[in-house]
Design an enzyme around this catalytic site. Structure first.
Site, PDB file in Angstrom:
ATOM      1  N   GLN A 152      21.057 125.512 108.872  1.00 14.70           N
ATOM      2  CA  GLN A 152      20.372 126.586 109.596  1.00 14.70           C
ATOM      3  C   GLN A 152      19.843 127.585 108.589  1.00 14.70           C
ATOM      4  O   GLN A 152      20.552 127.951 107.654  1.00 14.70           O
ATOM      5  CB  GLN A 152      21.339 127.296 110.549  1.00 14.70           C
ATOM      6  CG  GLN A 152      20.803 128.569 111.161  1.00 14.70           C
ATOM      7  CD  GLN A 152      19.746 128.312 112.217  1.00 14.70           C
ATOM      8  OE1 GLN A 152      19.980 127.558 113.154  1.00 14.70           O
ATOM      9  NE2 GLN A 152      18.586 128.918 112.066  1.00 14.70           N
ATOM     10  N   ASP A 205      13.038 125.943  94.341  1.00 15.44           N
ATOM     11  CA  ASP A 205      14.217 126.436  95.063  1.00 15.44           C
ATOM     12  C   ASP A 205      15.458 125.648  94.668  1.00 15.44           C
ATOM     13  O   ASP A 205      16.221 125.181  95.512  1.00 15.44           O
ATOM     14  CB  ASP A 205      14.014 126.367  96.575  1.00 15.44           C
ATOM     15  CG  ASP A 205      14.975 127.292  97.330  1.00 15.44           C
ATOM     16  OD1 ASP A 205      15.635 128.127  96.661  1.00 15.44           O
ATOM     17  OD2 ASP A 205      15.071 127.186  98.560  1.00 15.44           O
ATOM     18  N   ILE A 263      23.740 120.533 111.012  1.00 15.92           N
ATOM     19  CA  ILE A 263      24.309 120.589 109.658  1.00 15.92           C
ATOM     20  C   ILE A 263      23.608 121.610 108.766  1.00 15.92           C
ATOM     21  O   ILE A 263      23.988 121.787 107.608  1.00 15.92           O
ATOM     22  CB  ILE A 263      24.281 119.202 108.985  1.00 15.92           C
ATOM     23  CG1 ILE A 263      22.848 118.649 108.942  1.00 15.92           C
ATOM     24  CG2 ILE A 263      25.230 118.234 109.691  1.00 15.92           C
ATOM     25  CD1 ILE A 263      22.718 117.340 108.179  1.00 15.92           C
ATOM     26  N   VAL A 306      18.573 121.873 110.813  1.00 18.69           N
ATOM     27  CA  VAL A 306      18.732 120.480 110.408  1.00 18.69           C
ATOM     28  C   VAL A 306      19.866 119.866 111.218  1.00 18.69           C
ATOM     29  O   VAL A 306      20.923 120.479 111.386  1.00 18.69           O
ATOM     30  CB  VAL A 306      19.035 120.351 108.901  1.00 18.69           C
ATOM     31  CG1 VAL A 306      19.114 118.879 108.503  1.00 18.69           C
ATOM     32  CG2 VAL A 306      17.962 121.041 108.079  1.00 18.69           C
TER      33      VAL A 306
END
Length: 372
Positions: free
Chosen positions: A27, A149, A25, A33
């Site tokens: 990258q 972030d 799910i 992930v």
């Protein structure tokens, strides 16, 4: 050799084989992930694989920092780290075992939801999203942690409509400057399209306002459905910020001329602030416009903080914030930025039109691409 490397890793961690991987799910530059489930209990989790490449000695310091921060932060609006798992080093993986961070599974990320034209947020639901996002920021900032972030892809939402701040791979603890000695944090953080002007100008002594700028970008995105300022370079990003928020000058931002880059960069001059004018075609609620305007303030010292933002009239006027569970129950498929179909990059809010681009893959933003 395998035994030696294995002992460096996580000798007291369970084997990741206790989980069955179901789907990839996420990258990015920093790892992969996976959606997975516990083989015995059936519990759904997200597995974030820690990249061990180029780590010749021990565990990556960035991963250690992320784990330490996630172990400290326990809050409804922050993603929950369940445990750390591993795979053993063996000849089949070049004598390099892998480490996985195991999280509670969240069905969607905000970028994935906004990429789907069938997902419609009401004003009440947008209020609830922003209320939870700011509540999460208030909590981490009170615990002296910067996210560094903030972007829509790092905002997860469960099927029950609970928002979780995620991906603390760039997060760090912060403190006030001591003895007139400023902090020297790196300014090479935050995905370019969400990066605040102080970082673009080279500031290294920064704090919570950097995350609030990202919150403002995300809030506007709830209506525009795509990032509002899509720069190709740092200078281009500053130009887009100036077009929307006005020219960067000492008059609106005292002492901004202290930055070495203030003179070196060719900053756009003569631009008036037009946050409300540019966004009013999308954002019809005056309180929403006002809060976005206060979040996207050039001077970090004057930018609204999470506490004051949560007390803004936007959250305390009709219609009041409402639960997301009902709306999400009509969408049975998980939505993540990674799984969303690629879209052609369009024009931006700074040129008075929306676009459906979600992926900054063609810009130097890829250096900061994050997952989960």
């Amino acid at each position: 050799m395998a035994k030696q490397y294995d002992s460096v890793e996580c000798p007291f961690c369970d084997e990741v084989t206790k989980y069955e991987k179901l789907a990839k799910i996420g990258q990015g530059t920093f790892g992969e992930v996976f959606k997975a489930k516990h083989r015995q209990t059936g519990q759904k989790v997200a597995l974030k694989k820690v990249l061990m490449e180029n780590e010749k000695e021990g565990f990556p310091i960035t991963a250690l920092r992320e784990i330490k921060i996630l172990q400290l932060l326990k809050h409804e609006n922050v993603v929950n780290l369940i445990e750390i798992c591993r795979t053993k080093a063996s000849p089949y993986n070049r004598c390099k075992g892998s480490i996985y961070l195991v999280f509670d599974f969240c069905e969607h990320d905000l970028a994935g939801l906004l990429s789907n034209v069938l997902v419609k947020f009401t004003l009440s639901e947008i209020k609830r999203v922003m209320q939870m996002l700011l509540n999460g920021l208030y909590y981490i900032h009170r615990n002296k942690i910067l996210h560094r972030d903030m972007k829509a892809a790092n905002v997860l939402i469960t099927r029950d409509g609970v928002l979780k701040l995620a991906d603390f791979g760039l997060a760090r603890a912060f403190s006030l400057a001591k003895n007139s000695q400023p902090n020297r944090y790196t300014n090479r953080v935050v995905t370019l399209w969400y990066r605040p002007p102080e970082l673009l100008l080279g500031e290294r002594d920064y704090g919570p306002p950097i995350d609030l700028w990202g919150a403002g970008c995300i809030m506007a995105e709830m209506w525009t459905r795509s990032p509002i300022m899509q720069g190709n370079t740092e200078q281009h990003q500053l130009a887009l910020i100036s077009q929307l928020c006005g020219s960067i000058t000492p008059e609106v931002w005292p002492n901004v001329d202290k930055y070495e880059l203030f003179e070196k960069l060719e900053l756009v001059k003569g631009q008036k602030r037009k946050v409300k004018d540019r966004l009013k075609a999308y954002v019809r609620d005056p309180y929403a416009l006002d809060l976005i305007d206060k979040l996207l303030v050039l001077d970090p010292a004057q930018r609204i903080d999470s506490d004051d933002a949560l007390n803004h009239d936007f959250f305390w006027s009709d219609p009041m914030p409402s639960d997301l569970k009902g709306m999400l129950s009509t969408h049975l498929t998980s939505m993540f930025e990674y799984l969303a179909p690629p879209r052609r990059k369009g024009s931006q809010i700074t040129q008075q039109s929306t676009n459906q681009s979600r992926n900054p893959a063609t810009t130097n933003q890829t250096e900061f691409e994050r997952v989960f």
